[in-house]
Design a protein around this motif. Sequence first.
Motif, PDB file in Angstrom:
ATOM      1  N   UNK A   7      30.684  62.593 145.876  1.00  0.00           N
ATOM      2  CA  UNK A   7      31.683  62.513 146.937  1.00  0.00           C
ATOM      3  C   UNK A   7      32.294  63.885 147.168  1.00  0.00           C
ATOM      4  N   UNK A   8      31.509  64.928 146.937  1.00  0.00           N
ATOM      5  CA  UNK A   8      31.995  66.302 146.942  1.00  0.00           C
ATOM      6  C   UNK A   8      32.466  66.826 148.279  1.00  0.00           C
ATOM      7  N   UNK A  13      37.074  65.235 146.603  1.00  0.00           N
ATOM      8  CA  UNK A  13      35.926  65.958 146.067  1.00  0.00           C
ATOM      9  C   UNK A  13      35.887  67.413 146.493  1.00  0.00           C
ATOM     10  N   UNK A  14      36.135  67.690 147.765  1.00  0.00           N
ATOM     11  CA  UNK A  14      36.100  69.070 148.260  1.00  0.00           C
ATOM     12  C   UNK A  14      37.192  69.912 147.610  1.00  0.00           C
ATOM     13  N   UNK A  15      38.354  69.321 147.395  1.00  0.00           N
ATOM     14  CA  UNK A  15      39.440  70.058 146.727  1.00  0.00           C
ATOM     15  C   UNK A  15      39.060  70.403 145.291  1.00  0.00           C
ATOM     16  N   UNK A  16      38.444  69.442 144.605  1.00  0.00           N
ATOM     17  CA  UNK A  16      38.001  69.696 143.229  1.00  0.00           C
ATOM     18  C   UNK A  16      36.899  70.744 143.183  1.00  0.00           C
ATOM     19  N   UNK A  74      33.649  59.318 144.675  1.00  0.00           N
ATOM     20  CA  UNK A  74      33.200  58.425 145.744  1.00  0.00           C
ATOM     21  C   UNK A  74      34.287  57.380 145.972  1.00  0.00           C
ATOM     22  N   UNK A  75      34.662  57.215 147.212  1.00  0.00           N
ATOM     23  CA  UNK A  75      35.706  56.246 147.501  1.00  0.00           C
ATOM     24  C   UNK A  75      35.460  55.520 148.809  1.00  0.00           C
TER      25      UNK A  75
END
Length: 130
Positions: A7-8, A13-16, A74-75
């Motif tokens: 879920x990147x 996900x993008x923030x992580x 993933x959400x």
Amino acid sequence: MRVLILGGYGFVGAQLMAALSQRGHDVCGAGRDIDFARRRYAFWDWAEIDFADPPAPPRWAEILNGVDAVINCVGVLQDGGGDSTRTAHISGAESVFRACEANGVRRFIQISAVSDGPLSREFLRFSPSW
């Protein structure tokens, strides 16, 4: 450390991925719309993973090769439009848990989870043996 973020390209996900990259980690993302991910974030590596049709064990082995940690972001908030809460939060999560277990990935963080209710109890019924 090489970190795979499922879920990147989503909000969390993008923030992580950005935060871990900035701290010197080798990150790769995964999601079901790999073309979108590559257009939006061309500077990261991407693997196509769709929990509606999870990878077979040999493909999981390929994806997880060299990965030290997996973070599942993933959400799905509701069913509809091709999204399934059961697929995202139960069968998909179980698939990646099992793949990590089979491929020696011992660091796993689950960010997304269902709220209280029947699916949450089903989600909690499985766990890696480690």
